[in-house]
Motif scaffolding. Sequence first.
Motif, PDB file in Angstrom:
ATOM      1  N   LEU A 126       0.812  -0.838  -0.065  1.00 19.35           N
ATOM      2  CA  LEU A 126      -0.168   0.273  -0.225  1.00 19.35           C
ATOM      3  C   LEU A 126       0.685   1.597   0.163  1.00 19.35           C
ATOM      4  N   ARG A 127       1.775   1.372   0.433  1.00 20.97           N
ATOM      5  CA  ARG A 127       2.892   2.480   1.010  1.00 20.97           C
ATOM      6  C   ARG A 127       3.362   2.548  -0.668  1.00 20.97           C
ATOM      7  N   ASP A 128       3.904   1.439  -1.108  1.00 25.32           N
ATOM      8  CA  ASP A 128       4.631   1.457  -2.056  1.00 25.32           C
ATOM      9  C   ASP A 128       3.548   2.621  -3.603  1.00 25.32           C
ATOM     10  N   ALA A 129       2.698   1.788  -3.102  1.00 26.61           N
ATOM     11  CA  ALA A 129       1.188   2.527  -4.085  1.00 26.61           C
ATOM     12  C   ALA A 129       1.330   3.618  -4.478  1.00 26.61           C
ATOM     13  N   GLY A 130       1.428   4.361  -2.696  1.00 24.56           N
ATOM     14  CA  GLY A 130       1.215   5.673  -2.383  1.00 24.56           C
ATOM     15  C   GLY A 130       0.665   6.292  -1.186  1.00 24.56           C
ATOM     16  N   HIS A 131      -0.152   5.283  -0.972  1.00 27.08           N
ATOM     17  CA  HIS A 131      -0.740   5.320   0.442  1.00 27.08           C
ATOM     18  C   HIS A 131      -0.661   5.585   1.479  1.00 27.08           C
ATOM     19  N   ALA A 132      -0.994   6.812   2.447  1.00 26.63           N
ATOM     20  CA  ALA A 132      -0.452   6.353   4.039  1.00 26.63           C
ATOM     21  C   ALA A 132      -1.263   5.103   4.705  1.00 26.63           C
ATOM     22  N   VAL A 133      -0.685   4.122   5.578  1.00 25.52           N
ATOM     23  CA  VAL A 133      -1.026   4.166   6.186  1.00 25.52           C
ATOM     24  C   VAL A 133      -1.115   3.580   7.599  1.00 25.52           C
ATOM     25  N   GLN A 134      -1.673   3.652   8.510  1.00 24.02           N
ATOM     26  CA  GLN A 134      -1.420   3.457  10.187  1.00 24.02           C
ATOM     27  C   GLN A 134      -2.069   1.961  10.536  1.00 24.02           C
ATOM     28  N   GLY A 135      -1.164   1.324  11.386  1.00 22.18           N
ATOM     29  CA  GLY A 135      -1.662  -0.232  11.705  1.00 22.18           C
ATOM     30  C   GLY A 135      -2.460  -0.239  13.743  1.00 22.18           C
ATOM     31  N   SER A 136      -2.988  -0.649  13.616  1.00 25.78           N
ATOM     32  CA  SER A 136      -2.869  -1.186  14.997  1.00 25.78           C
ATOM     33  C   SER A 136      -3.203  -2.946  15.241  1.00 25.78           C
ATOM     34  N   ASP A 137      -1.749  -2.889  16.012  1.00 28.41           N
ATOM     35  CA  ASP A 137      -1.559  -4.109  16.264  1.00 28.41           C
ATOM     36  C   ASP A 137      -1.349  -4.910  17.013  1.00 28.41           C
ATOM     37  N   LEU A 138      -3.081  -5.301  17.529  1.00 25.49           N
ATOM     38  CA  LEU A 138      -4.172  -4.969  19.045  1.00 25.49           C
ATOM     39  C   LEU A 138      -3.094  -6.288  20.203  1.00 25.49           C
ATOM     40  N   TYR A 139      -2.389  -7.304  19.512  1.00 18.16           N
ATOM     41  CA  TYR A 139      -1.462  -7.846  20.318  1.00 18.16           C
ATOM     42  C   TYR A 139      -0.522  -6.662  20.796  1.00 18.16           C
ATOM     43  N   ALA A 140       1.129  -5.716  19.880  1.00 16.55           N
ATOM     44  CA  ALA A 140       1.485  -5.811  20.121  1.00 16.55           C
ATOM     45  C   ALA A 140       0.826  -4.616  21.025  1.00 16.55           C
ATOM     46  N   MET A 141       0.104  -4.032  20.777  1.00 18.68           N
ATOM     47  CA  MET A 141      -0.164  -2.785  22.050  1.00 18.68           C
ATOM     48  C   MET A 141      -0.722  -3.133  23.466  1.00 18.68           C
ATOM     49  N   ASN A 142      -0.949  -4.652  23.278  1.00 21.38           N
ATOM     50  CA  ASN A 142      -1.352  -4.856  24.770  1.00 21.38           C
ATOM     51  C   ASN A 142      -2.761  -4.624  24.872  1.00 21.38           C
ATOM     52  N   TRP A 143      -3.850  -4.884  23.744  1.00 22.07           N
ATOM     53  CA  TRP A 143      -5.436  -4.141  24.137  1.00 22.07           C
ATOM     54  C   TRP A 143      -5.646  -5.379  24.415  1.00 22.07           C
TER      55      TRP A 143
END
Length: 258
Positions: free
Chosen positions: A27-44
């Motif tokens: 997605l980023r290579d195609a020019g899109h902005a990307v945000q992520g919510s990695d729930l386990y890494a965040m200890n959600w």
Amino acid sequence: MNVLIVYAHPEPRSLNGSLKEFSVKRLRDAGHAVQGSDLYAMNWKAALDAGDSLAPATGDRFDPSRASKYAFENGLQSADIAAEQAKLKWADAVILQFPLWWFSMPAIMKGWVERVYAYGFAYGVGEHSDARWGDRYGEGTFAGKRAMLVVTTGGWESHYSPRGINGPIDDVLFPIQHGILYYPGFDVLPPFVVYRTSRIDEEKYAEARDALGERLDNLWNTAPIPFRAQNGGDYRVPELTLKDDIAPGRAGLGVHIK
């Protein structure tokens, strides 16, 4: 375009982890902005409870919907909830990625939905009367945004076929696609599903990766699932049952798709 990937898998080196990293790069290579919510890494925090509101305790019986509404309307939500809502507002498209565990999403992702989809934000919006029953199922906060599921499962594709033992994959995912995504207004794209994950070798991984890449490349021109809009004339209000002349003689989940 802005893309949010909400991801739930406890192992970064898993198939899911690899596909998620591929998606971000693609997605980023195609020019899109990307945000992520990695729930386990965040200890959600998965459990919805009274601690989700910063309002002082009153000693009253805890009412989840009422507490959610009050916290949302008065800026008293916990910081993690408000941060995820900001990501959803920012996003033009949302991808929910997860392994199919016991016919649904992992508990941590269900908890993300329960806590982030606050009353007044994702539900309980719009006019409720004999003419309309809220802005939902095709309308609502996320109208105009797109959403897609990226799902992995250990079962064979045939297990999720129309006559398969697990039920059709579209039926299995219906509560998520229709209830969690279409309900607050998303245009829901057909899901991307990887089957029989325990048998994924390098060749099959490359096939899955390339197929996912094609879906990501077409995120904005893929036709969404044609769910029936609640206020589009197909349903009686406020009963919210299909009118007699719509899909006559049929019942089940499929009648809610044109």
